[in-house]
Design a protein around this motif. Structure first.
Motif: not given
Length: 152
Positions: A43-71
């Motif tokens: 959005g206007e206030l955000g600076d989006p990261w790549k899914v792989v980078d988010v997953a790596s930073a939070l210690g989860v799989s990229s599939r988890t991040v994709e499912h979260l975004k989908q929900r």
């Protein structure tokens, strides 16, 4: 994986997620989901990261991040933060009757040629006697442990 779902948070959603992530009074899963949504915000206030980078930073799989975004995109913020219940409860295959018959078998005399019962022998005998169709040695071991039955 293609970036199919675009997370765009409103100002109030962003504030709510920031408070959730900073308060320290939420579950670990909610904390991780809140951080992931904040990092994925396009959005206007955000600076989006790549899914792989988010997953790596939070210690989860990229599939988890994709499912979260989908929900989040399909069902909204509350559904994205809540853990989904299992569709149906597991069917109980081995009940108290199974435990009782196993214990009785384990307390009986060992087969000819053997000094004592082994977990593998018990599993094979349970199938042979048609008490169950199939059983793993680990199931037999757990059942014996649960009933404090020792094979020695």
């Amino acid at each position: 994986m293609a970036n199919r779902y675009k997370v765009t948070l409103t100002r109030t959603e962003r504030e709510q997620l920031t408070e959730l992530a900073r308060s320290g009074k939420s579950t670990t899963a909610k904390f991780i989901y809140a951080r992931a949504l904040l990092l994925c915000d396009a959005g206007e206030l955000g600076d989006p990261w790549k899914v792989v980078d988010v997953a790596s930073a939070l210690g989860v799989s990229s599939r988890t991040v994709e499912h979260l975004k989908q929900r989040f995109v399909e069902k909204g913020l509350e559904a994205a933060l809540a853990r989904q219940p299992h569709c149906k409860p597991r069917e109980v295959t081995f009940d108290g009757a199974f435990d009782a018959r196993l214990t009785a078998l384990a307390c009986s005399r060992a087969p000819d040629g053997y000094q004592r019962w082994t977990v593998r022998l018990l599993a094979d005998k349970l199938v042979e006697l048609k008490i169950v169709d199939a059983v793993s040695t680990m199931t037999v071991q757990r059942s014996l442990k649960k009933t404090n039955c020792s094979l020695t």
